[in-house]
Enzyme design. Structure first.
Site, PDB file in Angstrom:
ATOM      1  N   ASP A   1       0.816  -1.223   0.000  1.00  0.00           N
ATOM      2  CA  ASP A   1       0.000   0.000   0.000  1.00  0.00           C
ATOM      3  C   ASP A   1       0.848   1.271   0.000  1.00  0.00           C
ATOM      4  OD1 ASP A   1      -2.293  -1.503  -0.044  1.00  0.00           O
ATOM      5  OD2 ASP A   1      -2.564  -1.466   2.131  1.00  0.00           O
TER       6      ASP A   1
ATOM      7  N   ARG B   1      -3.409   1.727  -9.478  1.00  0.00           N
ATOM      8  CA  ARG B   1      -2.480   2.660  -8.827  1.00  0.00           C
ATOM      9  C   ARG B   1      -1.215   2.927  -9.636  1.00  0.00           C
ATOM     10  NH1 ARG B   1      -3.493   0.913  -2.455  1.00  0.00           N
ATOM     11  NH2 ARG B   1      -5.321   2.273  -2.252  1.00  0.00           N
TER      12      ARG B   1
HETATM   13  C1  S3P Z   1      -5.250  -5.788   3.298  1.00  0.00           C
HETATM   14  C2  S3P Z   1      -4.492  -6.481   2.409  1.00  0.00           C
HETATM   15  C3  S3P Z   1      -3.872  -5.893   1.204  1.00  0.00           C
HETATM   16  C4  S3P Z   1      -3.877  -4.379   1.262  1.00  0.00           C
HETATM   17  C5  S3P Z   1      -5.170  -3.818   1.761  1.00  0.00           C
HETATM   18  C6  S3P Z   1      -5.490  -4.354   3.146  1.00  0.00           C
HETATM   19  C7  S3P Z   1      -5.825  -6.495   4.455  1.00  0.00           C
HETATM   20  O1  S3P Z   1      -4.613  -6.302   0.074  1.00  0.00           O
HETATM   21  O2  S3P Z   1      -3.582  -3.833  -0.003  1.00  0.00           O
HETATM   22  O3  S3P Z   1      -5.118  -2.404   1.831  1.00  0.00           O
HETATM   23  O4  S3P Z   1      -6.268  -5.846   5.419  1.00  0.00           O
HETATM   24  O5  S3P Z   1      -5.832  -7.732   4.435  1.00  0.00           O
HETATM   25  P1  S3P Z   1      -4.289  -7.697  -0.672  1.00  0.00           P
HETATM   26  O6  S3P Z   1      -4.496  -8.776   0.298  1.00  0.00           O
HETATM   27  O7  S3P Z   1      -5.252  -7.790  -1.813  1.00  0.00           O
HETATM   28  O8  S3P Z   1      -2.864  -7.550  -1.135  1.00  0.00           O
END
Ligand code: S3P
Length: 425
Positions: free
Chosen positions: A312, A343
């Protein structure tokens, strides 16, 4: 609209709102546990409020006042069939993790989200859940929300996911709480492990072997949870202070779970001066105070191994790269195309408007620095992290930077603009 002007320094002591990932999970696990859970430091942002409202719609009593939340757990089998469609808003974590819980329920539910979330891939979650025994459908043969879920009668599986994603892993592990036998998820690299840590805190047996995690069904007991500050929110201030010589910023109580700290490693590699003090641990999660002193940064390489630990933070790391001396390559970040916006495309197009030499690669970015940043009118693409990354870049620009559609910042960081004013000199 957010208007940003050039600053000469960042200084002061701040804290950032609670961790988004931990806040979501705290409400979810509390709802399906026995007894009461109190959460302090909860992120009072739109994404986590979507999770709260979905669980209220399933009969869970939740008192939320700012950062303090009390949840009356209903036990594993206590959720009620919702009378209407559940709305996850902009939140991928709500939709994917909740799908796992709904797959375990003996009732029917429909999950939807906003325009962005309805375009994001869901088959990565619905496929394994269907294999476990849930009946799930959605647009384009179950690939896109709205998703209709008739749960119950699950069997444990071993699932190998091609993408390192905490949302996929967590959805399957949560369904595993309702399945017969054990459930294992194997990922190519370890994604954030808050679910595993919190499940263990609620009394569930969780085993890790390399990049595989296994859960067995069990009973969750209500807990007292302290949510640390979100390193993904701290990231915007870390980059602003690290790249502005003369700055001195202290960020108190930031979550330092090692599956999330890739940004510290990369900024240090770029020459940033970051120290950690008062390292502590509560509820299985590390936290500490961060001290950042401004320095001159140099370009670096970010590759697929570290990407899950800073997924992120890539938009704001692109800003750090734009200010750094030399070339920065970011690779292995194709997942960024299916976040709240694309992004890679969004940050490349908007940073270019601010005068940055940046090229979108097939799975990353190439950024040449340092650049003479000049203020311009830019767009958030209705993506909170793009809006805040552009604001950080605006702090280094000659002239005004205006960020249209900046209200989306409240998704993860209510009060961002005010906090920025507090430390900008
Ligand atoms: C998150 C996992 C990530 C992240 C998101 C929050 C989470 O996504 O980008 O902002 O809380 O499990 P991905 O699991 O799709 O990578």
């Amino acid at each position: 609209m957010l208007v940003i002007e050039k600053i000469s320094q960042i200084s002061g002591t701040i804290s950032v709102p609670g961790d988004k990932s931990i806040s979501h999970r705290a409400v979810m696990l509390a709802a399906i546990s026995k007894g009461k859970t109190t959460i302090e430091g909860f992120l009072d942002g739109q994404d986590c409020l979507s999770t709260v409202s979905c669980f209220r719609a399933m009969g869970v009593q939740i008192e939320q006042q700012g950062q303090r939340v009390e949840v009356e757990g209903r036990g594993l089998a206590g959720l009620q069939e919702p009378q209407d469609i559940l709305d996850a808003g902009n939140s991928g974590t709500t939709m994917r993790l909740l799908s796992g819980i709904l797959a375990g329920q003996n009732f029917f539910s429909v999950l939807t989200g906003d325009q962005s979330l309805r375009q994001r891939p869901m088959a990565r979650v619905t496929e394994p859940l269907k294999l476990m025994g849930a009946v799930i459908d959605g647009r384009q043969s179950g690939q896109l929300a709205p998703l209709g879920i008739r749960g119950g009668g699950l069997q444990g599986i071993t699932w190998e996911t091609p993408v390192a994603s905490a949302q996929i892993k967590s959805a399957i592990l949560l369904a595993g709480l309702y399945a017969s036998g054990q459930t294992t998820v194997q990922e190519p690299a370890i994604s954030r492990d808050h679910t595993e840590r919190m499940l263990a805190g609620f009394g569930i047996q969780v085993e890790r072997q390399g990049t595989a995690v296994t859960v067995r069904p069990g009973i969750l007991e209500g807990q007292h949870i302290l949510v640390p500050g979100d390193i993904s929110s701290a990231a915007f201030f870390m980059v602003a202070a690290a790249a502005k010589p003369g700055s001195h910023l202290i960020i108190k109580n930031v979550g330092l779970n090692p599956t999330r700290t890739g940004i510290i490693d990369v900024l240090r590699q770029m020459g940033a001066d970051i120290e950690i003090e008062n390292l502590r641990s509560f509820g299985g999660e590390e936290a500490g105070d961060m001290i950042i002193r401004g320095a001159s940064l140099t370009g670096t390489e970010i590759n697929s191994e570290i990407v899950p630990r800073l997924i992120d933070e890539i938009p704001v790391l692109a800003v750090a790269a734009a200010l750094a001396d030399g070339v920065t390559y970011i690779r292995g970040a194709g997942e960024l195309k299916v976040k709240e916006s694309n992004r890679l495309a969004a940050i490349a197009s908007e940073l270019r408007k601010l005068g940055v030499q940046i090229t979108e690669l097939s799975d990353g970015l190439e950024i040449h620095g340092p650049n003479q940043i000049r203020g311009a009118a830019v767009n958030s693409y209705h993506d909170h992290r793009i809006a805040m990354a552009l604001a950080v870049c605006g702090l280094f620009a000659e002239g005004k930077t205006t960020i249209a559609d900046s209200g989306c910042i409240d998704i993860s960081f209510p009060g961002f603009g005010e906090l920025l004013l507090q430390i900008a000199r």
